[in-house]
Design an enzyme around this catalytic site. Structure first.
Site, PDB file in Angstrom:
ATOM      1  N   HIS A 189     130.844  -1.451  60.670  1.00 42.53           N
ATOM      2  CA  HIS A 189     131.395  -2.804  60.489  1.00 42.53           C
ATOM      3  C   HIS A 189     131.869  -3.040  59.057  1.00 42.53           C
ATOM      4  O   HIS A 189     131.250  -2.609  58.085  1.00 42.53           O
ATOM      5  CB  HIS A 189     130.414  -3.905  60.893  1.00 42.53           C
ATOM      6  N   HIS A 205     125.679 -13.445  55.331  1.00 42.26           N
ATOM      7  CA  HIS A 205     125.379 -12.628  54.159  1.00 42.26           C
ATOM      8  C   HIS A 205     126.550 -11.756  53.744  1.00 42.26           C
ATOM      9  O   HIS A 205     127.470 -11.505  54.511  1.00 42.26           O
ATOM     10  CB  HIS A 205     124.139 -11.752  54.379  1.00 42.26           C
ATOM     11  N   HIS A 208     118.527  -1.551  61.523  1.00 39.19           N
ATOM     12  CA  HIS A 208     119.222  -2.315  62.544  1.00 39.19           C
ATOM     13  C   HIS A 208     119.484  -1.406  63.743  1.00 39.19           C
ATOM     14  O   HIS A 208     119.787  -0.222  63.577  1.00 39.19           O
ATOM     15  CB  HIS A 208     120.574  -2.817  62.039  1.00 39.19           C
ATOM     16  N   TYR A 241     117.310  -7.717  52.919  1.00 42.50           N
ATOM     17  CA  TYR A 241     117.928  -9.031  52.714  1.00 42.50           C
ATOM     18  C   TYR A 241     117.126  -9.831  51.716  1.00 42.50           C
ATOM     19  O   TYR A 241     115.894  -9.848  51.756  1.00 42.50           O
ATOM     20  CB  TYR A 241     117.968  -9.819  54.030  1.00 42.50           C
ATOM     21  N   GLU A 285     122.580  -8.705  50.981  1.00 44.68           N
ATOM     22  CA  GLU A 285     121.985  -7.522  51.599  1.00 44.68           C
ATOM     23  C   GLU A 285     122.400  -6.295  50.789  1.00 44.68           C
ATOM     24  O   GLU A 285     123.515  -6.243  50.247  1.00 44.68           O
ATOM     25  CB  GLU A 285     122.480  -7.350  53.051  1.00 44.68           C
TER      26      GLU A 285
HETATM   27 FE   LIG Z   1     124.632  -6.825  57.137  1.00 37.05          FE
END
Ligand SMILES: [Fe+2]
Length: 304
Positions: free
Chosen positions: A197, A211, A243, A252, A262
């Site tokens: 991502h 974030h 994750h 975080y 993060e």
């Molecule tokens: Fe993230």
């Protein structure tokens, strides 16, 4: 090089600019490239561009805008045409018009309520290393010193619509999605850099900012970042952890204004013809935090 290259930078509001600047430069360890009365510009040490974070003095905290980098000027024109064809009103800005070292920019308000810039030609300052026979890193790094910006995580009411906008108009690719039992997308992960991502959207208030994440090179850097938070009394929100979605690992924590940061590492390579991964609503906890299997309430607090 067609289309958007990557996430370029974000402009974040902070009520106390001096305090925020001390935190981002000495604790996070970003490099300050320019500061003035009401704005400061910073970058990860290995970034060549002038900035990946702009701090803007303001009474509140939150996100003013985010920007994507477009390498070819002709692609800026083509993407602006695509936005206009999709019914999005755009504005065009000359280099320097939107701030120190800013490039030529197409600005628009996304259907999610976020102000987004497509920027070509931001000023370059180099990464602090010589271009001939360089050492692996500068010897003056402090704090967490992430090398570069990685991704941004936002919120909006209609995740299906913003995901379609990002894929259809801005030519992003969907890598992962968390689907609600009623068939709507709860969360989506989108990329331009063949990573899991560059941007992600979670269901929430329009214009919401969850974030901003900087890359670190390995899991041990997350431990060191957590040590740094503890030493400086920085509030840790979650992690270090893994994750499920993105398969990455993160930590975080909050800046002094309340903006969530993060540091992130891991993930995988995503080819343009790969199929997206889907998570069910029942497995959302594991998709976000693999080990706990659930998302704590504090992690869902957001601001716009
Ligand atoms: Fe993230």
């Amino acid at each position: 090089m067609s289309g958007i290259l990557r996430l370029s930078h974000a402009e974040v509001r902070v009520p106390d600019l001096e305090l925020a600047l001390a935190y981002y430069s000495e604790v996070v360890g970003l490099v300050v490239t320019h500061s003035e009365a009401d704005k400061a510009y910073l970058k990860g040490w290995d970034e060549h561009q002038h900035h990946s974070l702009v701090l803007a003095a303001a009474p509140t905290y939150g996100l003013n805008s985010l920007a994507f980098k477009v390498v070819e000027r002709s692609e800026l024109d083509r993407l602006q045409d695509r936005l206009v064809a999709a019914g999005i009103s755009t504005s065009r800005h000359e280099p320097g018009e939107l701030g120190e070292a800013s490039g030529e920019t197409v600005r628009f308000l996304a259907p999610s309520g976020h102000t987004i810039d497509l920027e070509h030609g931001q000023g370059q300052v180099g990464n602090g290393l010589p271009l001939l026979n360089p050492p692996p890193a500068p010897d003056n790094l402090v704090g967490m010193h992430p090398p570069r910006l990685d991704h941004i995580f936002l919120l909006c009411e209609d995740v299906d619509a913003i995901t379609a906008f990002f894929t259809d108009v801005l030519e992003f690719r969907l890598t992962e999605q968390i689907m609600a039992d009623d068939g709507h997308q709860l969360t989506t992960f989108l990329e331009r850099t063949h990573t899991p991502h560059d941007i992600a959207f979670l269901t929430g208030p329009d214009g919401g900012f969850h974030h901003l994440a900087y890359w670190v090179d390995e899991w041990n850097d997350l431990r060191t970042a957590a040590d740094t938070c503890a030493y400086h009394g920085i509030q840790i929100d979650a992690g270090p952890t893994r994750h499920g979605a993105t398969r990455g690992c993160g930590l975080y924590f909050f800046d002094p204004a309340g903006n969530r940061n993060e540091v992130y590492t891991g993930g995988y390579h995503f080819d343009p013809d790969d199929e997206p991964t889907t998570w069910t609503e029942a497995e959302m906890g594991r998709a976000i935090f693999t080990y706990k299997g659930q998302v704590q309430q504090s992690f869902m607090s957001v601001h716009s």
